[in-house]
Scaffold this motif. Structure first.
Motif, PDB file in Angstrom:
ATOM      1  N   PRO A  21       0.810  -1.224   0.000  1.00 46.70           N
ATOM      2  CA  PRO A  21       0.000   0.000   0.000  1.00 46.70           C
ATOM      3  C   PRO A  21       0.847   1.280   0.000  1.00 46.70           C
ATOM      4  CG  PRO A  21       0.039  -0.954   2.188  1.00 46.70           C
ATOM      5  CD  PRO A  21       0.757  -1.917   1.282  1.00 46.70           C
ATOM      6  N   ALA A  22       2.131   1.182   0.324  1.00 46.78           N
ATOM      7  CA  ALA A  22       2.990   2.364   0.406  1.00 46.78           C
ATOM      8  C   ALA A  22       3.512   2.750  -0.968  1.00 46.78           C
ATOM      9  CB  ALA A  22       4.160   2.094   1.351  1.00 46.78           C
ATOM     10  N   GLY A  23       3.579   4.046  -1.207  1.00 45.44           N
ATOM     11  CA  GLY A  23       4.116   4.548  -2.460  1.00 45.44           C
ATOM     12  C   GLY A  23       5.056   5.704  -2.195  1.00 45.44           C
ATOM     13  N   TYR A  24       6.106   5.787  -3.010  1.00 42.19           N
ATOM     14  CA  TYR A  24       7.101   6.841  -2.864  1.00 42.19           C
ATOM     15  C   TYR A  24       7.453   7.377  -4.240  1.00 42.19           C
ATOM     16  CZ  TYR A  24       7.739   4.092   1.403  1.00 42.19           C
ATOM     17  OH  TYR A  24       7.532   3.386   2.555  1.00 42.19           O
ATOM     18  N   PRO A  25       7.552   8.696  -4.391  1.00 40.15           N
ATOM     19  CA  PRO A  25       8.064   9.226  -5.653  1.00 40.15           C
ATOM     20  C   PRO A  25       9.547   8.887  -5.773  1.00 40.15           C
ATOM     21  CG  PRO A  25       7.186  10.993  -4.243  1.00 40.15           C
ATOM     22  CD  PRO A  25       7.137   9.736  -3.463  1.00 40.15           C
ATOM     23  N   ILE A  26       9.982   8.541  -6.968  1.00 43.03           N
ATOM     24  CA  ILE A  26      11.391   8.197  -7.179  1.00 43.03           C
ATOM     25  C   ILE A  26      12.281   9.372  -6.767  1.00 43.03           C
ATOM     26  CG2 ILE A  26      13.131   7.655  -8.944  1.00 43.03           C
ATOM     27  CD1 ILE A  26      11.383   5.269  -8.249  1.00 43.03           C
ATOM     28  N   SER A  27      11.825  10.591  -7.019  1.00 47.81           N
ATOM     29  CA  SER A  27      12.630  11.767  -6.680  1.00 47.81           C
ATOM     30  C   SER A  27      12.829  11.921  -5.173  1.00 47.81           C
ATOM     31  CB  SER A  27      11.979  13.029  -7.249  1.00 47.81           C
ATOM     32  OG  SER A  27      10.681  13.191  -6.700  1.00 47.81           O
ATOM     33  N   ALA A  28      12.000  11.262  -4.344  1.00 46.35           N
ATOM     34  CA  ALA A  28      12.135  11.358  -2.883  1.00 46.35           C
ATOM     35  C   ALA A  28      13.139  10.350  -2.330  1.00 46.35           C
ATOM     36  CB  ALA A  28      10.775  11.146  -2.212  1.00 46.35           C
TER      37      ALA A  28
END
Length: 154
Positions: A21-28
């Motif tokens: 369920p977790a998502g992260y922007p690649i830029s972060a």
């Protein structure tokens, strides 16, 4: 948008990393790394048992030939024991093929817990953990490609 990896629980695109369920922007993601946990000895013992199973028929065949040669019996009986031992030894070939396939799969599964980490907002975050070495390596390489293509330093 480029998709680098996708399965039921992980998706890596040029824009985002989704793990469950977790998502992260690649830029972060900053400073992506992996860590190997302690060895699970059950996997090592399993490989050893498979090795012994492969050697069993060969040891039995060798023992049968030695017994046949040491016994003082007629040539016909000695030949029959030797022939039976050779058949047992030859039976090890197809069994060994099946067992070697299991050994290959055990290396894919791995014997260690593997973890994928990244700095997100200055704090270390464990993104993924798995004992499936093949899947983990595919995910790690895909994430490296996504990070490299975005220009973020890993």
């Amino acid at each position: 948008m480029v998709t680098y990896y996708r399965d039921a629980t992980v998706e890596i695109t040029s824009d985002r990393l989704r793990v469950g369920p977790a998502g992260y922007p690649i830029s972060a993601l900053h400073r992506v790394w992996h860590r190997r946990g302690s060895r699970r000895w059950s996997g090592v013992v399993n490989r050893g048992a498979l090795g012994l199973l492969m050697l069993g028929p060969l040891v039995a065949a060798t023992f049968g030939i030695l017994v046949a040669l040491l016994l003082e019996t007629s040539i016909a009986v000695t030949a029959a024991i030797v022939a039976g031992s050779v058949v047992v030894g030859l039976a090890a070939v197809p069994v060994a093929d099946l067992l070697l396939d299991q050994v290959d799969r055990s290396y894919d599964r791995g014997t260690r817990e593997l973890e994928l980490w990244a700095l997100i907002g200055g704090a270390p975050v464990r993104l993924l953990h798995s004992t499936d070495a093949r899947r983990f390596n595919q995910i790690y390489r895909a994430l490296q490609r996504a990070v490299e293509s975005s220009g973020v330093r890993s």
